[in-house]
Design a protein around this motif. Structure first.
Motif, PDB file in Angstrom:
ATOM      1  N   UNK A  67       0.837  -1.201   0.000  1.00  0.00           N
ATOM      2  CA  UNK A  67       0.000   0.000   0.000  1.00  0.00           C
ATOM      3  C   UNK A  67       0.871   1.250   0.000  1.00  0.00           C
ATOM      4  N   UNK A  68       0.576   2.168  -0.901  1.00  0.00           N
ATOM      5  CA  UNK A  68       1.310   3.429  -0.953  1.00  0.00           C
ATOM      6  C   UNK A  68       0.835   4.355   0.162  1.00  0.00           C
ATOM      7  N   UNK A  69       1.745   5.167   0.648  1.00  0.00           N
ATOM      8  CA  UNK A  69       1.448   6.183   1.654  1.00  0.00           C
ATOM      9  C   UNK A  69       2.333   7.390   1.365  1.00  0.00           C
ATOM     10  N   UNK A  70       2.101   8.454   2.115  1.00  0.00           N
ATOM     11  CA  UNK A  70       2.893   9.667   1.997  1.00  0.00           C
ATOM     12  C   UNK A  70       3.552   9.942   3.344  1.00  0.00           C
ATOM     13  N   UNK A  71       4.855  10.208   3.325  1.00  0.00           N
ATOM     14  CA  UNK A  71       5.562  10.534   4.557  1.00  0.00           C
ATOM     15  C   UNK A  71       5.020  11.852   5.109  1.00  0.00           C
ATOM     16  N   UNK A  72       4.673  11.856   6.394  1.00  0.00           N
ATOM     17  CA  UNK A  72       4.236  13.090   7.067  1.00  0.00           C
ATOM     18  C   UNK A  72       5.393  13.714   7.829  1.00  0.00           C
ATOM     19  N   UNK A  73       6.120  12.873   8.594  1.00  0.00           N
ATOM     20  CA  UNK A  73       7.266  13.387   9.349  1.00  0.00           C
ATOM     21  C   UNK A  73       8.064  12.224   9.918  1.00  0.00           C
ATOM     22  N   UNK A  74       9.293  12.527  10.303  1.00  0.00           N
ATOM     23  CA  UNK A  74      10.138  11.584  11.033  1.00  0.00           C
ATOM     24  C   UNK A  74      10.165  12.078  12.472  1.00  0.00           C
ATOM     25  N   UNK A  75       9.868  11.178  13.391  1.00  0.00           N
ATOM     26  CA  UNK A  75       9.796  11.548  14.795  1.00  0.00           C
ATOM     27  C   UNK A  75      11.177  11.678  15.422  1.00  0.00           C
ATOM     28  N   UNK A  76      11.343  12.644  16.319  1.00  0.00           N
ATOM     29  CA  UNK A  76      12.613  12.788  17.031  1.00  0.00           C
ATOM     30  C   UNK A  76      12.790  11.674  18.063  1.00  0.00           C
ATOM     31  N   UNK A  77      13.960  11.643  18.685  1.00  0.00           N
ATOM     32  CA  UNK A  77      14.249  10.657  19.711  1.00  0.00           C
ATOM     33  C   UNK A  77      13.310  10.795  20.901  1.00  0.00           C
ATOM     34  N   UNK A  78      13.397   9.856  21.830  1.00  0.00           N
ATOM     35  CA  UNK A  78      12.513   9.803  22.989  1.00  0.00           C
ATOM     36  C   UNK A  78      12.531  11.094  23.800  1.00  0.00           C
ATOM     37  N   UNK A  79      13.674  11.788  23.835  1.00  0.00           N
ATOM     38  CA  UNK A  79      13.777  13.029  24.579  1.00  0.00           C
ATOM     39  C   UNK A  79      13.269  14.234  23.809  1.00  0.00           C
TER      40      UNK A  79
END
Length: 95
Positions: free
Chosen positions: A20-32
């Motif tokens: 299934x195709x999708x669109x990247x929304x964002x890359x999440x930062x580290x836990x902190x």
């Protein structure tokens, strides 16, 4: 802490059905909450907002790696890496 499969930021890439195709929304930062090496690496290899993405194959339920296509390139990602990428199902209109 367990991440939800879908929330206000979209769904996590590892939860996307194979093919299934999708669109990247964002890359999440580290836990902190700070930028980290993994976040920067994912952005550098093409997981940027608006980019089309899909999982091409998986080693099996709950197993690594995932073959992920972003743009015109295919990468092998571990599930914990794919968990940092938020996507929206479907490909954004380029117009």
């Amino acid at each position: 802490m367990q991440h939800s499969q879908q929330g206000a930021e979209g769904m996590r890439l590892h939860a996307l059905p194979i093919g299934q195709w999708a669109t990247v929304r964002r890359v999440l930062p580290g836990a902190g909450g700070e930028d980290d090496a993994l976040m920067l690496r994912l952005l550098e290899i093409g997981f940027v907002p608006g980019e089309p993405v899909r999982i091409m194959a998986s080693a099996g339920f709950g197993r690594d790696p995932l073959a992920v296509r972003v743009g015109h390139t295919t990468f092998a990602l571990r599930r914990h890496e794919a968990d940092r990428i938020c996507v929206t199902p479907g490909v954004a209109d380029a117009h």
